[in-house]
Design an enzyme around this catalytic site. Structure first.
Site, PDB file in Angstrom:
ATOM      1  N   TYR A  67      50.402  26.547  37.570  1.00 24.07           N
ATOM      2  CA  TYR A  67      50.287  27.941  36.713  1.00 24.07           C
ATOM      3  C   TYR A  67      49.535  27.867  35.443  1.00 24.07           C
ATOM      4  O   TYR A  67      48.721  29.063  35.011  1.00 24.07           O
ATOM      5  CB  TYR A  67      51.757  28.571  36.742  1.00 24.07           C
ATOM      6  CG  TYR A  67      52.365  29.271  38.007  1.00 24.07           C
ATOM      7  CD1 TYR A  67      51.781  30.515  38.480  1.00 24.07           C
ATOM      8  CD2 TYR A  67      52.759  28.373  39.021  1.00 24.07           C
ATOM      9  CE1 TYR A  67      52.065  31.035  39.470  1.00 24.07           C
ATOM     10  CE2 TYR A  67      53.002  28.856  40.195  1.00 24.07           C
ATOM     11  CZ  TYR A  67      52.822  30.355  40.482  1.00 24.07           C
ATOM     12  OH  TYR A  67      53.044  30.868  41.688  1.00 24.07           O
ATOM     13  N   ARG A  70      45.982  28.196  36.558  1.00 22.96           N
ATOM     14  CA  ARG A  70      45.568  29.378  36.786  1.00 22.96           C
ATOM     15  C   ARG A  70      45.336  30.491  35.658  1.00 22.96           C
ATOM     16  O   ARG A  70      44.577  31.123  35.427  1.00 22.96           O
ATOM     17  CB  ARG A  70      46.625  30.189  37.823  1.00 22.96           C
ATOM     18  CG  ARG A  70      46.405  29.380  39.306  1.00 22.96           C
ATOM     19  CD  ARG A  70      47.188  29.958  40.315  1.00 22.96           C
ATOM     20  NE  ARG A  70      46.940  31.405  40.674  1.00 22.96           N
ATOM     21  CZ  ARG A  70      47.672  32.242  41.065  1.00 22.96           C
ATOM     22  NH1 ARG A  70      49.082  32.017  41.313  1.00 22.96           N
ATOM     23  NH2 ARG A  70      47.488  33.511  41.537  1.00 22.96           N
ATOM     24  N   GLN A 101      48.883  43.221  44.264  1.00 24.14           N
ATOM     25  CA  GLN A 101      49.600  41.950  44.535  1.00 24.14           C
ATOM     26  C   GLN A 101      48.999  40.655  43.406  1.00 24.14           C
ATOM     27  O   GLN A 101      49.536  39.956  43.546  1.00 24.14           O
ATOM     28  CB  GLN A 101      49.250  41.495  46.022  1.00 24.14           C
ATOM     29  CG  GLN A 101      49.823  42.219  47.099  1.00 24.14           C
ATOM     30  CD  GLN A 101      49.124  42.033  48.498  1.00 24.14           C
ATOM     31  OE1 GLN A 101      49.577  41.146  49.226  1.00 24.14           O
ATOM     32  NE2 GLN A 101      47.899  42.698  48.831  1.00 24.14           N
ATOM     33  N   VAL A 103      48.466  39.028  40.119  1.00 26.02           N
ATOM     34  CA  VAL A 103      49.220  38.683  38.974  1.00 26.02           C
ATOM     35  C   VAL A 103      48.492  38.565  37.661  1.00 26.02           C
ATOM     36  O   VAL A 103      48.927  38.113  36.624  1.00 26.02           O
ATOM     37  CB  VAL A 103      49.931  37.478  38.967  1.00 26.02           C
ATOM     38  CG1 VAL A 103      51.072  37.770  40.386  1.00 26.02           C
ATOM     39  CG2 VAL A 103      49.082  35.973  39.516  1.00 26.02           C
ATOM     40  N   HIS A 119      53.941  41.608  42.803  1.00 27.33           N
ATOM     41  CA  HIS A 119      54.042  40.131  42.692  1.00 27.33           C
ATOM     42  C   HIS A 119      54.229  39.768  41.253  1.00 27.33           C
ATOM     43  O   HIS A 119      54.048  38.219  41.100  1.00 27.33           O
ATOM     44  CB  HIS A 119      53.040  39.650  43.509  1.00 27.33           C
ATOM     45  CG  HIS A 119      53.243  39.670  44.971  1.00 27.33           C
ATOM     46  ND1 HIS A 119      52.196  39.132  45.921  1.00 27.33           N
ATOM     47  CD2 HIS A 119      54.114  40.081  45.695  1.00 27.33           C
ATOM     48  CE1 HIS A 119      52.470  39.539  47.283  1.00 27.33           C
ATOM     49  NE2 HIS A 119      53.693  40.259  47.116  1.00 27.33           N
ATOM     50  N   CYS A 127      63.271  33.741  32.060  1.00 29.71           N
ATOM     51  CA  CYS A 127      64.538  32.650  32.131  1.00 29.71           C
ATOM     52  C   CYS A 127      65.290  32.794  33.138  1.00 29.71           C
ATOM     53  O   CYS A 127      66.019  33.961  33.325  1.00 29.71           O
ATOM     54  CB  CYS A 127      65.091  32.709  30.537  1.00 29.71           C
ATOM     55  SG  CYS A 127      66.213  31.350  30.746  1.00 29.71           S
ATOM     56  N   ALA A 231      34.411  44.391  47.465  1.00 28.56           N
ATOM     57  CA  ALA A 231      34.553  45.484  46.444  1.00 28.56           C
ATOM     58  C   ALA A 231      33.858  46.037  45.385  1.00 28.56           C
ATOM     59  O   ALA A 231      33.724  47.192  45.004  1.00 28.56           O
ATOM     60  CB  ALA A 231      36.187  45.294  45.902  1.00 28.56           C
TER      61      ALA A 231
HETATM   62  P1  OAD Z   1      44.179  36.490  50.229  1.00 32.12           P
HETATM   63  O1  OAD Z   1      43.493  35.318  49.707  1.00 32.12           O
HETATM   64  O2  OAD Z   1      45.070  36.425  51.516  1.00 32.12           O
HETATM   65  O3  OAD Z   1      43.093  37.539  50.757  1.00 32.12           O
HETATM   66  C1  OAD Z   1      42.093  37.985  50.213  1.00 32.12           C
HETATM   67  C2  OAD Z   1      41.131  39.012  51.027  1.00 32.12           C
HETATM   68  O4  OAD Z   1      40.148  39.282  49.995  1.00 32.12           O
HETATM   69  C3  OAD Z   1      40.552  38.552  52.174  1.00 32.12           C
HETATM   70  O5  OAD Z   1      41.012  39.225  53.328  1.00 32.12           O
HETATM   71  C4  OAD Z   1      39.144  38.388  51.792  1.00 32.12           C
HETATM   72  O6  OAD Z   1      38.329  38.781  53.041  1.00 32.12           O
HETATM   73  C5  OAD Z   1      39.050  39.647  50.737  1.00 32.12           C
HETATM   74  N1  OAD Z   1      37.784  39.305  49.998  1.00 32.12           N
HETATM   75  C6  OAD Z   1      37.286  37.933  49.469  1.00 32.12           C
HETATM   76  N2  OAD Z   1      36.357  38.460  48.707  1.00 32.12           N
HETATM   77  C7  OAD Z   1      36.158  40.033  48.372  1.00 32.12           C
HETATM   78  C8  OAD Z   1      35.419  40.856  47.647  1.00 32.12           C
HETATM   79  N3  OAD Z   1      34.696  40.471  46.751  1.00 32.12           N
HETATM   80  N4  OAD Z   1      35.980  42.111  47.828  1.00 32.12           N
HETATM   81  C9  OAD Z   1      36.969  42.600  48.580  1.00 32.12           C
HETATM   82  N5  OAD Z   1      37.494  41.866  49.350  1.00 32.12           N
HETATM   83  C10 OAD Z   1      37.444  40.502  49.040  1.00 32.12           C
HETATM   84  O7  OAD Z   1      44.828  37.528  49.032  1.00 32.12           O
HETATM   85  P2  OAD Z   1      46.039  38.358  49.138  1.00 32.12           P
HETATM   86  O8  OAD Z   1      45.917  39.363  50.295  1.00 32.12           O
HETATM   87  O9  OAD Z   1      46.096  39.090  47.831  1.00 32.12           O
HETATM   88  O10 OAD Z   1      51.364  35.842  46.892  1.00 32.12           O
HETATM   89  O11 OAD Z   1      47.384  37.654  49.328  1.00 32.12           O
HETATM   90  C11 OAD Z   1      48.607  38.229  49.294  1.00 32.12           C
HETATM   91  C12 OAD Z   1      49.710  37.175  48.612  1.00 32.12           C
HETATM   92  O12 OAD Z   1      49.589  36.081  49.270  1.00 32.12           O
HETATM   93  C13 OAD Z   1      49.277  36.943  47.041  1.00 32.12           C
HETATM   94  O13 OAD Z   1      49.708  37.801  46.329  1.00 32.12           O
HETATM   95  C14 OAD Z   1      50.080  35.477  47.040  1.00 32.12           C
HETATM   96  C15 OAD Z   1      49.311  34.938  48.206  1.00 32.12           C
HETATM   97  O14 OAD Z   1      50.032  33.745  48.515  1.00 32.12           O
HETATM   98  C16 OAD Z   1      52.115  35.038  46.272  1.00 32.12           C
HETATM   99  O15 OAD Z   1      51.664  33.933  45.716  1.00 32.12           O
HETATM  100  C17 OAD Z   1      53.567  35.198  46.378  1.00 32.12           C
END
Ligand code: OAD
Length: 244
Positions: A67, A70, A101, A103, A119, A127, A231
């Site tokens: 973390y 990150r 989602q 952070v 998230h 804490c 996007a």
């Molecule tokens: P992912 O990494 O699973 O998915 C990212 C998405 O963004 C994919 O579908 C890509 O195709 C898309 N992508 C990549 N570049 C892009 C761009 N320039 N414009 C638009 N889309 C693009 O990420 P999340 O769906 O956010 O949770 O993942 C969900 C959760 O899983 C996160 O919040 C995290 C992760 O593990 C936890 O840590 C609990």
């Protein structure tokens, strides 16, 4: 499935209640790595070692190292045109909620105000012992930060795998989805629950649904509109002209 941007832009211009769900893809063009896919964080790191309460109990130093890395990456980045387009859409719509989602706090940096961080936030420390929470953007956290109130080991204020979401934040998200007229899913793989269920919930209340993503997701086929691309390139073209 419709790919006409002007048609969705017109719908967004007239809608009273808009909900947007964002994922890591929205921040990709800012330089924040996504989780899945070849360049994703989970390609080289096992989430079970870094993003679960069990991992934190087992090896808090390793989890904090992840973390801290990150936080360092996220401190160096700035919002991109996708974040700014969503902030602009919020200023136009009578009721607008951004459910993220992510952070990283980049939506707020771009000017979005009504943001539900389902998230959590990497800039919050919590804490687990006394429940104290603090906002903390310090660049140099100690390897194991301690609670100022009780001395307990602080953890990042994010939701880990296997943990429930903050009930108040999630309930709010479910409520706004149940009232929305347009639902836009941007930059999420739509694989992580319960966030991924919001698209179906929006469909069930008759909302127009749309997705922006360079790759197809499991939800693409079910969307009313789907736009293939980044996007930061596509979203500015979906923002209606003000006073139009
Ligand atoms: P992912 O990494 O699973 O998915 C990212 C998405 O963004 C994919 O579908 C890509 O195709 C898309 N992508 C990549 N570049 C892009 C761009 N320039 N414009 C638009 N889309 C693009 O990420 P999340 O769906 O956010 O949770 O993942 C969900 C959760 O899983 C996160 O919040 C995290 C992760 O593990 C936890 O840590 C609990």
């Amino acid at each position: 499935m419709n790919k006409d941007m002007e048609s969705l832009r017109n719908i967004l211009g007239k809608a009273r209640r808009i909900c947007v769900l964002t994922g890591a893809g929205v921040s990709a063009e800012s330089g924040v790595p996504t989780f899945r896919g070849d360049a994703g964080i989970w390609k080289n790191h096992n989430p079970m070692d870094l993003a679960t309460p069990q991992a934190f109990d087992r090896d808090p130093e390793l989890v904090w190292e992840f973390y801290a890395w990150r936080r360092m990456r996220m401190r160096e980045v700035a919002p991109n045109p996708a974040h700014f387009a969503l902030a602009a859409l919020e200023r136009i719509a009578p009721h607008f909620t951004l459910i993220t989602q992510n952070v990283d706090g980049l939506h707020q940096s771009a000017g979005s105000e009504n943001v539900l961080e389902i998230h959590g936030s990497i800039w919050t420390l919590r804490c687990p012992h006394c429940g104290a929470e603090e906002e903390n953007r310090e660049p140099d956290l100690p390897p194991l930060p301690r609670c100022a109130d009780c001395g307990g080991l602080l953890r990042p204020g994010v939701v880990w795998f296997g943990e429930p979401l903050d009930a108040r934040v999630w309930d709010r998200a479910v409520t706004v989805i149940s009232e929305c007229e347009v639902f836009l899913s941007v930059g999420t793989s739509a694989l992580v629950q319960p966030a991924a269920s919001l698209a179906l919930a929006a469909q069930n209340v008759g909302a127009v649904t749309a997705e922006v993503n360079p790759e197809p997701t499991e939800q693409t086929e079910a969307m009313d509109y789907a736009f293939t691309g980044k996007a930061g390139i596509l979203l500015p073209g979906l923002v209606p002209e003000q006073n139009a």
